[in-house]
Design a protein around this motif. Structure first.
Motif, short mmCIF file in Angstrom:
data_model
loop_
_atom_site.label_atom_id
_atom_site.label_comp_id
_atom_site.label_asym_id
_atom_site.label_seq_id
_atom_site.Cartn_x
_atom_site.Cartn_y
_atom_site.Cartn_z
N PRO A 90 -81.78 4.92 28.81
CA PRO A 90 -81.61 3.47 28.82
C PRO A 90 -81.72 2.83 27.43
CG PRO A 90 -83.66 4.07 29.89
CD PRO A 90 -82.95 5.33 29.58
N LEU A 91 -82.65 3.28 26.61
CA LEU A 91 -82.85 2.69 25.29
C LEU A 91 -81.65 2.98 24.39
CD1 LEU A 91 -84.71 1.14 23.42
CD2 LEU A 91 -85.72 3.32 22.72
N LYS A 92 -81.21 4.21 24.39
CA LYS A 92 -80.04 4.59 23.60
C LYS A 92 -78.80 3.81 24.04
CE LYS A 92 -79.69 9.16 22.08
NZ LYS A 92 -79.25 10.55 22.27
N ALA A 93 -78.62 3.66 25.35
CA ALA A 93 -77.47 2.94 25.89
C ALA A 93 -77.51 1.48 25.45
CB ALA A 93 -77.46 3.02 27.41
N MET A 94 -78.71 0.84 25.45
CA MET A 94 -78.82 -0.55 25.00
C MET A 94 -78.50 -0.68 23.52
SD MET A 94 -81.90 -2.62 26.93
CE MET A 94 -82.79 -2.72 25.45
N LEU A 95 -78.96 0.26 22.72
CA LEU A 95 -78.68 0.22 21.29
C LEU A 95 -77.18 0.41 21.02
CD1 LEU A 95 -81.72 2.22 19.85
CD2 LEU A 95 -81.29 -0.24 19.70
N ALA B 274 -74.75 -0.37 23.10
CA ALA B 274 -74.10 -1.59 23.57
C ALA B 274 -74.28 -2.72 22.55
CB ALA B 274 -74.64 -2.01 24.93
N ALA B 275 -75.47 -2.85 22.00
CA ALA B 275 -75.73 -3.90 21.01
C ALA B 275 -74.90 -3.65 19.74
CB ALA B 275 -77.22 -3.97 20.68
N ILE C 296 -76.74 5.78 31.37
CA ILE C 296 -77.64 4.63 31.24
C ILE C 296 -78.97 4.92 31.93
CG2 ILE C 296 -77.97 2.22 31.95
CD1 ILE C 296 -74.95 1.84 31.48
#
Length: 126
Positions: free
Chosen positions: A98-103, A105-106, A94
């Motif tokens: 961070p961006l990849k992790a948020m995508l 997770a979404a 993360i």
């Protein structure tokens, strides 16, 4: 003169029968006592033989239980260590992405919601 000889003979027979009965009773008591002593000795011998076997079985059961406890403790510790490594790796990922992790997770959340929605609808139909 009156003689008591005829009366003495039955008394003699009665005394002899009484002595024979006493002798038989004493003999029976000796045999019974010997048999009880033999049974008591056999029971004691069996108890003496069984005690080490029971002790050994108890020790083996204790050792087996201890091995089981140790195995559970080791497995639990390994599971905690793996969970910690996965958590650390996730936190590192993360931080690095961070961006990849948020995508991710979404997308995972959306997939789970779609699955829950499908399961809810299929239950309503039945």
């Amino acid at each position: 003169m009156i003689t008591n000889k005829p009366f003495e003979q039955p008394n003699s027979l009665a005394d002899q029968a009484s002595r024979s009965a006493d002798s038989a009773i004493k003999s029976t008591q000796r045999v019974a006592n010997d048999a009880l002593d033999s049974i008591a000795n056999a029971a004691q011998d069996m108890r003496n033989e069984a005690t080490p076997l029971i002790n050994r079985a108890s020790e083996q059961a204790s050792a087996l239980a201890q091995r089981g406890v140790n195995a559970v403790r080791d497995s639990s510790q390994q599971l905690r260590d793996r969970a910690l490594r996965v958590t650390d790796n996730t936190v590192m990922y993360i931080k690095d992405e961070p961006l990849k992790a948020m995508l991710i997770a979404a997308a995972t959340g959306a997939a789970l919601m779609a699955l829950v929605g499908l399961l809810g609808r299929s239950r309503d139909r039945h």
